[in-house]
Design an enzyme around this catalytic site. Structure first.
Site, mmCIF file in Angstrom:
data_model
loop_
_atom_site.group_PDB
_atom_site.id
_atom_site.type_symbol
_atom_site.label_atom_id
_atom_site.label_comp_id
_atom_site.label_asym_id
_atom_site.label_seq_id
_atom_site.Cartn_x
_atom_site.Cartn_y
_atom_site.Cartn_z
ATOM 1 C CG ASN A 34 22.810 76.421 59.084
ATOM 2 O OD1 ASN A 34 23.265 77.393 58.772
ATOM 3 N ND2 ASN A 34 23.162 75.438 59.978
ATOM 4 C CB THR B 63 31.281 77.829 62.986
ATOM 5 O OG1 THR B 63 31.585 77.930 61.486
ATOM 6 C CG2 THR B 63 30.184 78.949 63.125
ATOM 7 C CE LYS C 88 26.501 77.544 51.572
ATOM 8 N NZ LYS C 88 25.374 77.068 52.237
ATOM 9 C CG LEU D 34 35.931 86.225 58.102
ATOM 10 C CD1 LEU D 34 36.553 85.261 57.177
ATOM 11 C CD2 LEU D 34 36.749 87.493 58.293
ATOM 12 C CB VAL D 35 30.429 83.751 60.138
ATOM 13 C CG1 VAL D 35 29.946 83.542 61.714
ATOM 14 C CG2 VAL D 35 29.772 84.374 59.541
ATOM 15 N N GLY D 36 33.422 83.573 62.360
ATOM 16 C CA GLY D 36 34.407 82.604 63.118
ATOM 17 C C GLY D 36 33.550 81.942 64.233
ATOM 18 C CE1 TYR E 171 30.152 76.560 51.196
ATOM 19 C CE2 TYR E 171 31.057 78.855 50.841
ATOM 20 C CZ TYR E 171 30.354 77.996 51.326
ATOM 21 O OH TYR E 171 29.539 78.484 52.438
ATOM 22 N NE ARG F 3 29.300 66.501 63.962
ATOM 23 C CZ ARG F 3 30.148 67.817 63.980
ATOM 24 N NH1 ARG F 3 31.148 67.893 64.328
ATOM 25 N NH2 ARG F 3 29.515 69.030 63.487
ATOM 26 C CG ASP G 232 24.239 62.404 55.147
ATOM 27 O OD1 ASP G 232 24.245 63.383 54.293
ATOM 28 O OD2 ASP G 232 25.494 61.815 55.109
#
Ligand code: NDP
Ligand code: 8X3
Length: 251
Positions: free
Chosen positions: A81, A183, A151, A179-181, A147, A33, A54
């Site tokens: 990342n 994003t 990883k 757990l990461v919020g 997924y 983007r 991409d």
């Protein structure tokens, strides 16, 4: 240092770019983007360059990185990342196109970027590949299937790269957050169902993107003789579950 961060149009990548830029490093921010990247680049100023491509398109990766001006071209740190999870269905109900998209992004994309930038690092006798893994690599959970497997590949790739790079001055590390919020990860996973995505973090204090950016920055700023192999991180409110034993109902 010149730091190239994939997936910097959102979440961890944007936070990692801000963390390095704060210390005066040059940052190359990438993602699909372009408008998002341009906005961040404007914010970070002349020490930032945005490249839109991409990671699944090997040719596009090569083309874009070759356009870097001379002062940005020698990348010291590559933060692989960019990545995504799609769906949480059991394997027998999963969508094969979504499995492909995860493999193409989380595995092939990392390989393309690494293959493009690693030779220069070895030639210069210094560099650092920092890969974004996940606790999903180590602790399987229902619906994590492909997924988690992508990883796990990233974890093993990181160790295997070390085996090749020992003594070259190029370091390799893998960061494995839980757990990461805050994003877009769960919004993407649940295909735009933002209510379901929010539910993942309800009534807890997850890690946030800055926590992950701090870990990446810490790993990158150890003295050159120190190679941190892996960092696993979870919020205090998260741990792993017990093994499951399914018992047959008694007659
Ligand atoms: P976000 O969805 O917020 O960010 C993902 C980033 O990856 C975006 O910038 C996106 O940019 C980029 N990206 C996705 N697909 C492509 C592609 N094909 N080509 C180029 N760029 C792409 O998620 P997070 O910041 O949370 O996640 C970042 C990484 O951390 C991922 O690898 C994820 O698997 C991993 N992770 C996330 C955790 C979490 O709980 N949030 C925990 C553990 C690991 P764009 O759409 O503009 O291309
Ligand atoms: C993201 C963390 O637990 O959703 O990698 O797989 S998890």
């Amino acid at each position: 240092m010149n730091v190239c961060i994939t997936g910097a149009s959102s979440g961890f990548g944007a936070a990692i770019a801000r963390r390095f830029a704060r210390d005066g490093d040059r940052v190359i921010i990438t993602g699909r983007r372009a408008e998002r990247l341009e906005a961040l680049a404007r914010d970070l100023g002349p020490n930032c360059r945005a490249l839109s491509f991409d990671v699944r398109d090997r040719q596009a990766v090569g083309r874009a990185l070759k356009t870097l001006p001379e002062d940005f071209a020698a990348v010291d740190i590559l933060v692989n990342n960019a990545g995504l999870s799609l769906g949480l269905e059991p394997a027998y109900q999963a969508n094969l196109d979504e499995w492909d998209a995860m493999v193409d992004t989380n595995i092939t994309g990392v390989l393309s970027c690494t293959h493009q930038l690693l030779p220069g690092m070895v030639e210069r006798g210094r560099g650092h590949i920092i890969n974004m893994g996940s606790v999903a690599a180590q602790f399987p959970y229902p619906g994590g299937n492909v997924y988690g497997a992508t990883k796990a590949f990233i974890y093993q790739l990181s160790l295997n790269l070390r085996a090749d790079l020992v003594g070259t001055g190029v370091r390799v590390s893998v960061i494995e957050p839980g757990l990461v919020g805050g994003t877009e990860f769960s919004n993407v996973r649940f295909r735009g169902d933002n209510t379901r995505a929010a539910g993942i973090y309800a009534d807890t204090t997850p890690l946030n993107a800055d926590d992950v950016a701090d870990a990446v920055h810490w790993v990158a700023t150890r003295p050159p003789h120190v190679n941190i192999l892996s960092v696993q991180m979870m919020p205090e409110s998260q741990a792993f579950g017990p093994l499951v034993v399914k018992r047959k109902p008694q007659a």
